[in-house]
Write an enzyme that holds these catalytic residues in place. Structure first.
Site, short mmCIF file in Angstrom:
data_model
loop_
_atom_site.label_atom_id
_atom_site.label_comp_id
_atom_site.label_asym_id
_atom_site.label_seq_id
_atom_site.Cartn_x
_atom_site.Cartn_y
_atom_site.Cartn_z
N ASP A 1 28.19 7.83 55.88
CA ASP A 1 26.94 7.20 56.33
C ASP A 1 26.31 6.37 55.22
O ASP A 1 25.29 5.72 55.44
CB ASP A 1 25.96 8.24 56.89
N SER A 2 26.95 6.36 54.06
CA SER A 2 26.56 5.45 52.98
C SER A 2 26.75 3.99 53.38
O SER A 2 26.30 3.08 52.67
CB SER A 2 27.38 5.74 51.72
N ASP B 1 31.49 10.97 58.94
CA ASP B 1 30.19 11.58 58.61
C ASP B 1 29.34 11.67 59.87
O ASP B 1 29.19 10.67 60.60
CB ASP B 1 29.46 10.69 57.60
N LYS C 1 32.22 15.44 59.17
CA LYS C 1 31.59 16.06 58.00
C LYS C 1 30.11 16.29 58.30
O LYS C 1 29.44 15.41 58.84
CB LYS C 1 31.73 15.20 56.74
N GLU D 1 26.43 17.84 56.56
CA GLU D 1 25.69 18.30 55.39
C GLU D 1 24.93 19.59 55.74
O GLU D 1 24.39 19.72 56.84
CB GLU D 1 24.69 17.24 54.92
N GLU E 1 28.36 17.86 45.95
CA GLU E 1 27.85 16.63 45.33
C GLU E 1 26.69 16.92 44.40
O GLU E 1 25.85 17.78 44.67
CB GLU E 1 27.39 15.65 46.41
#
Length: 264
Positions: A44-45, A83, A112, A114, A181
């Site tokens: 999502d960056s 993501d 993925k 978080e 991270e």
């Protein structure tokens, strides 16, 4: 080209070989990365890199599906992870609905998510419904506004233990691998030793089972800022500017197109 990775081959790599992961957002770059990378993350960056946003929170599920389809088309032999963007996994029901959309509309191998202890039941729900999940603990970009910035984890005992507990909970919930991270190298090592699944580090030291970088950082294309953990392997922005300047100069001077570029 090496055989495409599977969850089994990735998990058997733990302690045997380092895993390489890189982000990609389109078919062109994905096709260039698939020969060298074990996994490609559609991160999502992308909205920071492509849209110029200050963080990742603006990415939508529709955007992630579009870019994941592109990456899968460009790198059909790569293990691709999508993501799940902010706001799409707040409940087990919502997360499953959205993960199913990703799997139906793309050829992604996994998603993925978080989050740590609080997301463990959700991850278990997804895994029980045939969704392969990669976890993400430590510094979590989707939490940047709630935490008031990007804060390195593990510098105090409470933070250290929290990330460690998060990693164990995510692994026990059934995640096949884990990104850690923005943590101290001691914490990166502790997480790697505490779980049986592969741990992919980004700003987490050298003792994890593998590494991931955002491609535009690694290639020197993104110049707004450079995190400490990034190593630049190419002066990409400089090379692009020089190439475009040369093209512009040759057009203005009449040197392009030359004889070899003209149909006859």
């Amino acid at each position: 080209m090496a055989k495409k990775e599977t969850i089994g081959s990735l998990q058997s790599a733990k302690g045997e070989r380092k895993l390489v992961m890189i982000t990609a957002y389109d078919a062109l770059f994905a096709s260039l990365f698939q020969e060298s990378a074990d996994m490609i993350l559609v991160g999502d960056s992308l909205n920071m890199t492509f849209l110029g946003e200050p963080d990742t929170l603006s990415a939508t599920l529709e955007q992630m599906i579009y870019h994941t389809r592109a990456v899968c088309n460009g790198a059909p032999e790569s293990f691709v992870v999508c993501d799940m963007p902010f706001g799409t996994t707040h409940s087990p029901h919502q997360a499953l609905d959205n993960a199913v959309k990703v799997f139906r509309q793309t050829r992604a191998d996994a998603i993925k998510i978080e989050g740590g202890l609080e997301r463990a039941p959700l991850i278990r729900h997804l895994v029980d419904n045939a969704i392969a999940v990669m976890g993400h603990v430590g510094l979590m970009p989707q939490s940047v506004r709630g935490e008031g910035g990007y804060k390195i984890k593990g510098r105090d005992e409470k933070s250290f233990q929290k990330v460690l507990d998060d990693a164990v909970a995510v692994a026990e919930a059934g995640a096949f691998a884990l990104v850690v991270e923005g943590v101290t190298p001691e914490l990166g090592r502790a997480v790697t030793e505490a779980v049986k699944i592969p741990v992919i580090g980004i700003g987490a030291g050298a003792d994890t089972d593998g590494q991931v970088l955002v491609f535009s950082d690694m290639l020197g294309l993104f110049e707004a800022f450079k995190p400490k953990f990034v190593k630049t392997y190419l002066r990409g922005a400089e090379a692009v500017r020089e190439a475009v300047a040369r093209y512009a100069r040759e057009v203005r001077e009449g040197a392009f197109p030359a004889e070899e570029h003209i149909y006859k």
